[in-house]
Write a protein that holds these residues in place. Sequence first.
Motif, PDB file in Angstrom:
ATOM      1  N   PRO A 141      55.970  43.015  43.624  1.00  0.00           N
ATOM      2  CA  PRO A 141      55.871  43.856  42.423  1.00  0.00           C
ATOM      3  C   PRO A 141      54.738  43.474  41.480  1.00  0.00           C
ATOM      4  O   PRO A 141      54.306  44.290  40.670  1.00  0.00           O
ATOM      5  N   ASP A 142      54.234  42.244  41.582  1.00  0.00           N
ATOM      6  CA  ASP A 142      53.130  41.810  40.725  1.00  0.00           C
ATOM      7  C   ASP A 142      51.866  41.483  41.521  1.00  0.00           C
ATOM      8  O   ASP A 142      50.881  41.010  40.951  1.00  0.00           O
ATOM      9  N   ASP A 143      51.868  41.734  42.818  1.00  0.00           N
ATOM     10  CA  ASP A 143      50.690  41.453  43.643  1.00  0.00           C
ATOM     11  C   ASP A 143      49.526  42.350  43.241  1.00  0.00           C
ATOM     12  O   ASP A 143      49.711  43.555  43.025  1.00  0.00           O
ATOM     13  N   ASN A 144      48.334  41.763  43.158  1.00  0.00           N
ATOM     14  CA  ASN A 144      47.144  42.573  42.898  1.00  0.00           C
ATOM     15  C   ASN A 144      46.313  42.705  44.166  1.00  0.00           C
ATOM     16  O   ASN A 144      46.718  42.231  45.244  1.00  0.00           O
ATOM     17  N   VAL A 145      45.149  43.321  44.056  1.00  0.00           N
ATOM     18  CA  VAL A 145      44.309  43.561  45.228  1.00  0.00           C
ATOM     19  C   VAL A 145      43.920  42.260  45.915  1.00  0.00           C
ATOM     20  O   VAL A 145      43.884  42.182  47.147  1.00  0.00           O
ATOM     21  N   GLU A 146      43.623  41.229  45.131  1.00  0.00           N
ATOM     22  CA  GLU A 146      43.195  39.960  45.715  1.00  0.00           C
ATOM     23  C   GLU A 146      44.252  39.395  46.662  1.00  0.00           C
ATOM     24  O   GLU A 146      43.937  38.942  47.765  1.00  0.00           O
ATOM     25  N   VAL A 147      45.503  39.451  46.235  1.00  0.00           N
ATOM     26  CA  VAL A 147      46.597  38.912  47.049  1.00  0.00           C
ATOM     27  C   VAL A 147      46.752  39.725  48.337  1.00  0.00           C
ATOM     28  O   VAL A 147      46.833  39.169  49.446  1.00  0.00           O
ATOM     29  N   VAL A 148      46.795  41.040  48.212  1.00  0.00           N
ATOM     30  CA  VAL A 148      46.997  41.905  49.380  1.00  0.00           C
ATOM     31  C   VAL A 148      45.776  41.864  50.293  1.00  0.00           C
ATOM     32  O   VAL A 148      45.899  41.839  51.526  1.00  0.00           O
ATOM     33  N   TYR A 149      44.591  41.850  49.707  1.00  0.00           N
ATOM     34  CA  TYR A 149      43.338  41.754  50.472  1.00  0.00           C
ATOM     35  C   TYR A 149      43.349  40.523  51.374  1.00  0.00           C
ATOM     36  O   TYR A 149      43.066  40.613  52.576  1.00  0.00           O
ATOM     37  N   ASP A 150      43.685  39.356  50.795  1.00  0.00           N
ATOM     38  CA  ASP A 150      43.697  38.123  51.578  1.00  0.00           C
ATOM     39  C   ASP A 150      44.720  38.200  52.705  1.00  0.00           C
ATOM     40  O   ASP A 150      44.442  37.785  53.844  1.00  0.00           O
ATOM     41  N   GLY A 151      45.902  38.749  52.397  1.00  0.00           N
ATOM     42  CA  GLY A 151      46.931  38.859  53.426  1.00  0.00           C
ATOM     43  C   GLY A 151      46.519  39.775  54.562  1.00  0.00           C
ATOM     44  O   GLY A 151      46.699  39.451  55.747  1.00  0.00           O
ATOM     45  N   GLU A 200      33.546  51.990  18.696  1.00  0.00           N
ATOM     46  CA  GLU A 200      34.170  51.962  20.020  1.00  0.00           C
ATOM     47  C   GLU A 200      33.609  50.818  20.860  1.00  0.00           C
ATOM     48  O   GLU A 200      32.393  50.583  20.871  1.00  0.00           O
ATOM     49  N   THR A 201      34.499  50.119  21.562  1.00  0.00           N
ATOM     50  CA  THR A 201      34.108  49.030  22.450  1.00  0.00           C
ATOM     51  C   THR A 201      34.888  49.153  23.748  1.00  0.00           C
ATOM     52  O   THR A 201      36.106  49.343  23.730  1.00  0.00           O
ATOM     53  N   VAL A 202      34.181  49.063  24.863  1.00  0.00           N
ATOM     54  CA  VAL A 202      34.860  49.121  26.161  1.00  0.00           C
ATOM     55  C   VAL A 202      35.609  47.812  26.401  1.00  0.00           C
ATOM     56  O   VAL A 202      35.083  46.718  26.174  1.00  0.00           O
ATOM     57  N   MET A 203      36.848  47.939  26.832  1.00  0.00           N
ATOM     58  CA  MET A 203      37.672  46.772  27.137  1.00  0.00           C
ATOM     59  C   MET A 203      38.197  46.894  28.569  1.00  0.00           C
ATOM     60  O   MET A 203      38.794  47.910  28.933  1.00  0.00           O
ATOM     61  N   LYS A 204      37.951  45.867  29.366  1.00  0.00           N
ATOM     62  CA  LYS A 204      38.538  45.817  30.704  1.00  0.00           C
ATOM     63  C   LYS A 204      39.867  45.089  30.639  1.00  0.00           C
ATOM     64  O   LYS A 204      40.014  44.118  29.883  1.00  0.00           O
ATOM     65  N   ILE A 205      40.829  45.565  31.413  1.00  0.00           N
ATOM     66  CA  ILE A 205      42.132  44.915  31.477  1.00  0.00           C
ATOM     67  C   ILE A 205      42.383  44.491  32.918  1.00  0.00           C
ATOM     68  O   ILE A 205      42.368  45.306  33.835  1.00  0.00           O
ATOM     69  N   TYR A 206      42.578  43.173  33.105  1.00  0.00           N
ATOM     70  CA  TYR A 206      42.704  42.613  34.444  1.00  0.00           C
ATOM     71  C   TYR A 206      44.138  42.272  34.835  1.00  0.00           C
ATOM     72  O   TYR A 206      44.468  42.232  36.010  1.00  0.00           O
ATOM     73  N   GLN A 207      44.968  41.994  33.849  1.00  0.00           N
ATOM     74  CA  GLN A 207      46.350  41.629  34.174  1.00  0.00           C
ATOM     75  C   GLN A 207      47.281  42.124  33.083  1.00  0.00           C
ATOM     76  O   GLN A 207      46.971  42.018  31.891  1.00  0.00           O
ATOM     77  N   CYS A 211      42.443  45.128  40.318  1.00  0.00           N
ATOM     78  CA  CYS A 211      42.160  43.748  39.914  1.00  0.00           C
ATOM     79  C   CYS A 211      42.035  42.862  41.148  1.00  0.00           C
ATOM     80  O   CYS A 211      42.869  42.949  42.051  1.00  0.00           O
ATOM     81  N   PRO A 212      41.019  42.018  41.254  1.00  0.00           N
ATOM     82  CA  PRO A 212      40.065  41.645  40.200  1.00  0.00           C
ATOM     83  C   PRO A 212      38.824  42.535  40.124  1.00  0.00           C
ATOM     84  O   PRO A 212      38.053  42.419  39.175  1.00  0.00           O
ATOM     85  N   TYR A 213      38.628  43.354  41.131  1.00  0.00           N
ATOM     86  CA  TYR A 213      37.416  44.193  41.100  1.00  0.00           C
ATOM     87  C   TYR A 213      37.784  45.611  41.520  1.00  0.00           C
ATOM     88  O   TYR A 213      38.564  45.780  42.444  1.00  0.00           O
ATOM     89  N   PRO A 214      37.245  46.617  40.851  1.00  0.00           N
ATOM     90  CA  PRO A 214      36.270  46.578  39.751  1.00  0.00           C
ATOM     91  C   PRO A 214      36.896  46.382  38.374  1.00  0.00           C
ATOM     92  O   PRO A 214      36.197  46.187  37.387  1.00  0.00           O
TER      93      PRO A 214
END
Length: 326
Positions: free
Chosen positions: A162-172, A256-263, A240-243
Amino acid sequence: MKKEDLRIIFMGTPEFAVDTLKALVDNKYHVVAVITQPDKPIGRHGSLLQPSAVKQYALAQGLPVLQPEKMKDPDFVENLRSYKANLQVVVAFRMLPEVVWDMPKYGTFNVHAALLPQYRGAAPINWAIINGEKQTGVTTFFLDHDIDTGKIIMQKTFAIGPDDNVEVVYDGLMHLGAEICLETLDKIIASDGNPEAIPQSQLVTNGQTLHNAPKIFKETCKINWEQSMLQIHNFVRGLCPYPGTWTTLIEADGKETVMKIYQAATTEKQCEEKPGSIITEKHHLYVSTYNGHLLEILELQLAGKKRMKASDFLNGIKNLEEMILK
């Protein structure tokens, strides 16, 4: 057929493909050549060229490397033919013309990071997570005229937490892709080059929705705060983590300021503020979503700044609750 009878051309570019190529080399398969994308210009003026991860590994192993600009180029096609490969293995590469994929005696199979026919396309890992899937996997299939539609040889499943991101699934899936490639080769050898392969239409049940996995663009990554808390959480995980997902922080004076949200993290908290409203509590940063459910922001990055924990962001900004995310 014996293992030694196979003459394999490997095609791939990113790190995801290296594990599979390494598995072929480590298991003594005869890889006669490697095809990868041309070196990518990097640096401020594009004056430096960065070789792909596959090229770097292939050269370290002493394997011949071809980097065609166009896959239909007659000189490349003839050069490819000269290696007399009887099988081609493709992992995370571009679409191939028929003159290339139909060249080897035993065909060309692809290792795809999804359970086809679901998530055909360039970004299957991202879209599976964005759509809240609890399971994905890898598929080997023979290439045909259309993208990711060929007959399926094998599949292996992979659970998405439920909290896995792309990095975790990508590696698996990267490691699972190497495994399924070797098992697919076993099937090809055992069947004298003619393994059982199932048309994808046989795996589609009546009324089933097929999800596609198109390429991700910057516009794709913008957060819609009108969506539910869970949808946004999955969206953040899926990029997450990219893009990385992004939103616009609007100050009281309109700046206005662009903000990225990673987690981010789901919560049980609610408020009566409109979607995109910012709520702070001690060292915690929350944003209102559909129906007032609060999503906690854990890691972010303001344009021109470093990626940081939300608690560090809160320590360096004032009047945050007068601002809004849009």
